[in-house]
Design an enzyme around this catalytic site. Structure first.
Site, PDB file in Angstrom:
ATOM      1  N   GLU A 162       7.153   1.262   2.325  1.00  0.00           N
ATOM      2  CA  GLU A 162       6.786   0.379   3.356  1.00  0.00           C
ATOM      3  C   GLU A 162       6.220  -1.073   2.946  1.00  0.00           C
ATOM      4  O   GLU A 162       5.041  -0.888   2.378  1.00  0.00           O
ATOM      5  CB  GLU A 162       6.337   1.075   4.520  1.00  0.00           C
ATOM      6  CG  GLU A 162       6.108   0.238   5.930  1.00  0.00           C
ATOM      7  CD  GLU A 162       7.443  -0.366   6.331  1.00  0.00           C
ATOM      8  OE1 GLU A 162       8.346   0.271   6.546  1.00  0.00           O
ATOM      9  OE2 GLU A 162       7.456  -1.721   6.323  1.00  0.00           O
ATOM     10  N   LYS A 221       6.870  -0.520  -5.063  1.00  0.00           N
ATOM     11  CA  LYS A 221       5.883  -0.554  -4.312  1.00  0.00           C
ATOM     12  C   LYS A 221       4.412  -0.817  -4.621  1.00  0.00           C
ATOM     13  O   LYS A 221       3.681  -1.664  -4.376  1.00  0.00           O
ATOM     14  CB  LYS A 221       5.880   0.607  -3.414  1.00  0.00           C
ATOM     15  CG  LYS A 221       4.530   0.801  -2.182  1.00  0.00           C
ATOM     16  CD  LYS A 221       4.885  -0.303  -1.281  1.00  0.00           C
ATOM     17  CE  LYS A 221       3.443  -0.506  -0.463  1.00  0.00           C
ATOM     18  NZ  LYS A 221       3.381  -1.602   0.520  1.00  0.00           N
ATOM     19  N   CYS A 277      -4.693  -0.230   1.349  1.00  0.00           N
ATOM     20  CA  CYS A 277      -3.936  -0.264   0.329  1.00  0.00           C
ATOM     21  C   CYS A 277      -3.909  -1.045  -1.197  1.00  0.00           C
ATOM     22  O   CYS A 277      -3.915  -0.602  -1.963  1.00  0.00           O
ATOM     23  CB  CYS A 277      -2.502  -0.502   0.627  1.00  0.00           C
ATOM     24  SG  CYS A 277      -1.968   0.789   1.919  1.00  0.00           S
TER      25      CYS A 277
END
Ligand code: NAD
Ligand code: UGA
Length: 465
Positions: A162, A221, A277
């Site tokens: 995502e 990612k 993150c």
């Protein structure tokens, strides 16, 4: 023949699982979407009028589809049994102890979710890694799932990381730059990949849906987050040079960003990047590089995090030095506690580090944030680093407005770029502050000249610091 997805289950009702699957339900009325979590309080909140996360536009979408084709429950087993496709969207924090502590991702939640699927599934499933994971995690998931498959049940694994950012999650999901779907390049793998492509194709133009092999998807990612964070550390490194030379970091960023090869985004100097993150994923990449015996590569990426720590330290030292080398018992108004505007999320927020440093220096800290609760602020400041609750209560108070926070303050510190901080009546604020009244703008959002005309001593990161 392509598998048609009719029922989706998402394990993990957090910042990613909640908004992502709510948007799928909003855009695909022919698919039933059930979001499950082990945390009952979180699920209760998803089923209430006050959702557990603040995200512009999220309420409307959830309220419109909830109870129709969007469901929130703690009944993990039933949701898994019924689903054709399962997103694993659980947390993958940095490991706190054991092998790789401080760097590697803790995959315990991913593994336990995978085992749950393996144990309860009664029919074939497409299992989708939505969490951010180290490269080749899908291999371990596949091993666990395959060990539990039989002639009636097969599992296909996909990686679908995502890319949403908090604060803009809904617009990012409704109109993504790209959707990435990695799969095994076997006939079954490609069929599973196509099934997920068709879910997204309900609203995402197909030229924005990228299909790759599993490992490219997993690594992309980590790479995307590392590249974004690297731009921030680069501009923050330049901000230190600006301060020492008289150059202005906004002007430098603008001049560089006008080069179409560089581009203007993610060049805003700041008090340091936060969020759950960037740091976690870079440390994960560092660990991966070390494991692959690539120490130079590991050192390169590690520097992005080191520079971020340096930026926060530099900011605090400058404040102390400017306030005549001591902040003992001085009142510091901290405006903003979330890691960026338009979210109530405080994970790895620069404000936490700053406030802890101010407390260690015996300052009196008064914090205001429009979306972060008092409990969350005390939780973040309590552990680890500041463990004496009594002294914490003496040192920290929470204000209901920026005006209340800055009353009697010696200095205002802007830590989050909330729009409302640009619109405050600074003349009114100035009148009620101790003099000389200082403002330290860690987000470059204020009009320094205007503030100086009122009487403030203004210090802006990357400019006149
Ligand atoms: P989060 O902590 O908000 O949510 C994770 C949820 O998973 C928690 O509510 C937890 O209770 C639940 N959970 C854990 N184990 C479970 C299990 N076995 N079954 C059911 N539920 C379980 O985390 P998040 O911010 O949503 O992040 C999830 C993943 O997505 C992470 O890997 C993160 O790196 C990645 N990611 C996050 C963002 C972001 O903006 N937050 C963006 C992109 C990717
Ligand atoms: C980031 C990425 O932007 C998303 O694509 C990714 O999906 C997500 O991480 C993730 O994997 O969790 P997020 O952390 O939510 O999203 O927010 P960002 O807008 O990237 O901001 C991160 C931090 O960098 C914030 O503290 C922000 O204030 C800071 N920042 C951002 C800067 O200091 N300067 C900038 O120019 C941009």
């Amino acid at each position: 023949m392509t598998t048609q997805v009719k029922k989706i289950c998402c394990l993990g009702a957090g910042y990613v699982g909640g908004p992502t699957c709510a948007v799928i339900a909003y855009k695909c009325h022919d698919i039933d979407v059930t979001i499950v979590d082990l945390n009952e309080a979180r699920i209760d909140a998803w089923n209430s009028d006050l959702l557990p996360i603040y995200e512009p536009g999220l309420d409307k979408i959830v309220f419109e589809r909830r109870g129709k084709n969007l469901f929130f429950t703690t009944q993990v087993e039933q949701a898994v049994i019924e689903a054709d496709l399962i997103f694993v969207s659980v947390n993958t924090p940095t490991k706190k102890s054991g092998l790789g502590a401080g760097f590697a991702a803790d995959l315990a939640y991913v593994e336990s979710a995978t085992r749950k699927i393996a144990n309860v599934a009664k029919s074939s499933k497409i299992v989708v890694e939505k969490s951010t994971v180290p490269c080749r995690t899908a291999e371990s998931m596949r091993t666990i799932l395959e060990a539990n498959s039989n002639e009636n049940i097969r599992f296909d694994i996909l990686s679908n990381p995502e890319f949403l950012a908090e604060g803009t999650a809904i617009t990012d999901l409704l109109s993504p730059d790209r959707v990435l779907i990695g799969g095994l390049q076997t006939p079954d793998g490609i069929r599973a990949q196509q099934a997920l492509v068709e879910v997204y194709a309900h609203w995402v133009p197909t030229d924005r849906i990228i299909t790759t092999n599993l490992w490219s998807s997993e690594l992309s990612k980590l790479a995307a987050n590392a590249l974004l964070a690297q731009r921030i550390s680069s501009i923050n490194a330049l901000s230190a040079i600006c301060e020492a030379t008289g150059a202005d970091i906004d002007e430098v960023a603008y001049a560089c960003g006008r080069d179409t090869r560089i581009g203007p985004k993610f060049l805003k100097a700041s008090v340091g990047f936060g969020g759950s993150c960037f740091q976690k994923d870079i440390l994960n990449l560092v660990y991966l590089s070390e494991q692959l015996n690539l120490p130079e590569v590991a050192a390169y990426w590690k520097q992005v995090v080191d520079l971020n720590d340096y930026q926060k330290k530099r900011f605090v030292s400058h404040i102390i030095k400017t306030l005549f080398n001591t902040i003992t018992n001085k009142k510091i108004a901290v405006l903003g506690f979330a890691f960026k505007k338009d979210t109530g999320d405080t994970r790895e927020s620069a404000a936490i580090t700053l406030c802890k440093d101010f407390i260690q220096e015996n300052a009196k800290v008064r914090i205001y944030d429009p979306k972060v609760s008092t409990e969350q602020i005390f939780f973040d400041l309590s552990a680890p680093g500041v463990d004496d609750h009594e002294s914490l209560n003496k040192r920290v108070t929470i204000a209901k407005s920026a005006y209340e926070a800055s009353e009697d303050a010696d200095a205002i510190v802007i830590t989050t770029e909330w729009d409302e901080f640009k619109e405050l009546d600074y003349t009114k604020i100035y009148e009620k502050m101790h003099k000389p009244a200082f403002i330290f703008d860690g987000r470059l959002i204020l009009d320094a000249e205007k503030l100086r005309n009122i009487g403030f001593r203004v210090h802006t990161i990357g400019k006149d610091f």
